[in-house]
Design a protein around this motif. Sequence first.
Motif, mmCIF file in Angstrom:
data_model
loop_
_atom_site.group_PDB
_atom_site.id
_atom_site.type_symbol
_atom_site.label_atom_id
_atom_site.label_comp_id
_atom_site.label_asym_id
_atom_site.label_seq_id
_atom_site.Cartn_x
_atom_site.Cartn_y
_atom_site.Cartn_z
ATOM 1 N N ALA A 278 24.079 30.510 35.259
ATOM 2 C CA ALA A 278 25.203 29.951 34.508
ATOM 3 C C ALA A 278 24.727 29.101 33.340
ATOM 4 N N ALA A 279 23.691 28.288 33.568
ATOM 5 C CA ALA A 279 23.193 27.413 32.506
ATOM 6 C C ALA A 279 22.539 28.209 31.390
ATOM 7 N N PRO B 282 27.842 24.073 34.306
ATOM 8 C CA PRO B 282 28.115 25.065 33.265
ATOM 9 C C PRO B 282 29.512 25.650 33.442
ATOM 10 N N ARG B 283 30.026 26.223 32.371
ATOM 11 C CA ARG B 283 31.398 26.727 32.395
ATOM 12 C C ARG B 283 31.632 27.752 33.520
ATOM 13 N N LEU B 284 30.679 28.674 33.717
ATOM 14 C CA LEU B 284 30.887 29.708 34.722
ATOM 15 C C LEU B 284 31.034 29.122 36.119
ATOM 16 N N LEU B 285 30.398 27.996 36.398
ATOM 17 C CA LEU B 285 30.489 27.390 37.723
ATOM 18 C C LEU B 285 31.810 26.671 37.930
ATOM 19 N N THR B 286 32.574 26.495 36.890
ATOM 20 C CA THR B 286 33.924 25.953 37.018
ATOM 21 C C THR B 286 34.977 27.058 37.003
ATOM 22 N N GLY B 287 34.513 28.316 36.912
ATOM 23 C CA GLY B 287 35.417 29.445 36.887
ATOM 24 C C GLY B 287 35.889 29.841 35.516
ATOM 25 N N ARG B 288 35.376 29.157 34.468
ATOM 26 C CA ARG B 288 35.780 29.486 33.099
ATOM 27 C C ARG B 288 34.844 30.519 32.492
ATOM 28 N N PRO B 289 35.362 31.422 31.686
ATOM 29 C CA PRO B 289 34.500 32.415 31.042
ATOM 30 C C PRO B 289 33.657 31.796 29.940
ATOM 31 N N LEU C 228 31.727 31.348 39.872
ATOM 32 C CA LEU C 228 30.970 32.158 38.909
ATOM 33 C C LEU C 228 31.279 33.639 39.108
ATOM 34 N N LEU C 229 31.238 34.094 40.350
ATOM 35 C CA LEU C 229 31.554 35.504 40.613
ATOM 36 C C LEU C 229 32.983 35.830 40.200
ATOM 37 N N GLY C 230 33.889 34.873 40.370
ATOM 38 C CA GLY C 230 35.256 35.087 39.912
ATOM 39 C C GLY C 230 35.346 35.223 38.409
ATOM 40 N N ALA C 231 34.611 34.368 37.686
ATOM 41 C CA ALA C 231 34.627 34.424 36.225
ATOM 42 C C ALA C 231 34.041 35.731 35.708
ATOM 43 N N LEU C 232 33.149 36.344 36.492
ATOM 44 C CA LEU C 232 32.551 37.632 36.101
ATOM 45 C C LEU C 232 33.366 38.819 36.606
#
Length: 420
Positions: free
Chosen positions: A325-326, A412-419, A72-76
Amino acid sequence: MDNARRSAIFRPMSIDHDVLIAGGGLNGSALALALASGGLTVGLIDPTPRDRRAAPDFDGRGYALALTSVRLLGALGLWEGLAERSQPILEIKVSDGRAGEGPSPMVLHFDHAEIEEGPMGHMVEDRHLRPALLDAIDAEPRITQITGPTVVAQDERDGGIVATLSDGRTVSAGVLVGCDGKTSSVASRAGIRRTGWRYGQTALVTSVEHDKPHEGIAHQFFMPEGPLAILPLPSNRSSIVWTERTERAGRINALDDAGYLAVLRPRFGDFLGDIRLVGDRFTYPLQLSLANVFVAPRVALVGDAAHAVHPIAGQGLNAGLKDVAALAEILTDAHRRGEDIGRIDVLERYQRWRRFDVATLALATDGFNRLFSNDNPLLRFVRDLGLAAVNALPEMRRGLIREAAGLTGDLPRLLTGRPL
């Protein structure tokens, strides 16, 4: 009634932001950035001055960020700057015993090499994570920071919600998110009740330096008074989360550093050589506090405002970031479809996504604390046998490793690293 007066009465409410967030802590800040990354405008309200929140002595905790929280932090866009200040968690060892006697030989051992995704997580200190979030917020034009006042009233109106601040200003949005802790005023004003109890335990938190390298291994040592977590930090340092009965914790924390270490050393042991305090000391009373519902019309709760659990598994912040994320995904997708993001049917999608997972976490942490925080000989035998049994079952062990890494369930998408 003349046309001008009729127009004034029925004119839609002016909306300042898509989302208001009450509480600018780690969860509130992460949610603001996530929503902004999805194109929503955010008003972030926190009474504490920004410079104080960014100070190194603001909060002494280190966080065991699960792999999915790191994603998540990576996606942000935050992880690249934090990675060099983090420590990968390569192994976890769970044991039972008494202070001064060392751990039982029945040890549960998790090794990151048993899963394909890499380290189960990383340790990051608050003094690095919080400023990184604040700097990113400063650079995000979709986020308006409102620092100083608190929210003292909230009024649902047609098409939105109006928050009244302690300085007399009003600000409006489609939805108000409470990120204001386990005594959430946002939840109280929305009529949301809570279930929970105090544990009679307090967490003593500090950092120590030790002679020998920790090799990226986290230790959870269960004692009758409560668990001791020894969590690896960069270099030969570890974060300590040490649970004691509240009265005794107060006496320990009142000691000078030498006295404090004299009590800690028999519990810590000598497997890392001699230890020295290298950080300030903090105390955090422990309790279970669950909101009976996570949403109300125009209101949603995130993090401790929705659920405060025992830190026995180090999952408090990870659970909050799952909320982030959700909720960010639900609101962003609804906004893109042209839905009113504050409608209760939209917000209930978030509640359905998170509530069962949170209830399961609360029951698990509460049960483990009750099982291990005692000196009953029969329970000691049962739990040691259980640790050994799980350790002997590779598939079960791998399942628990994936759970610790946050890799199970509908992510959720952010927890998979996706924006978003």
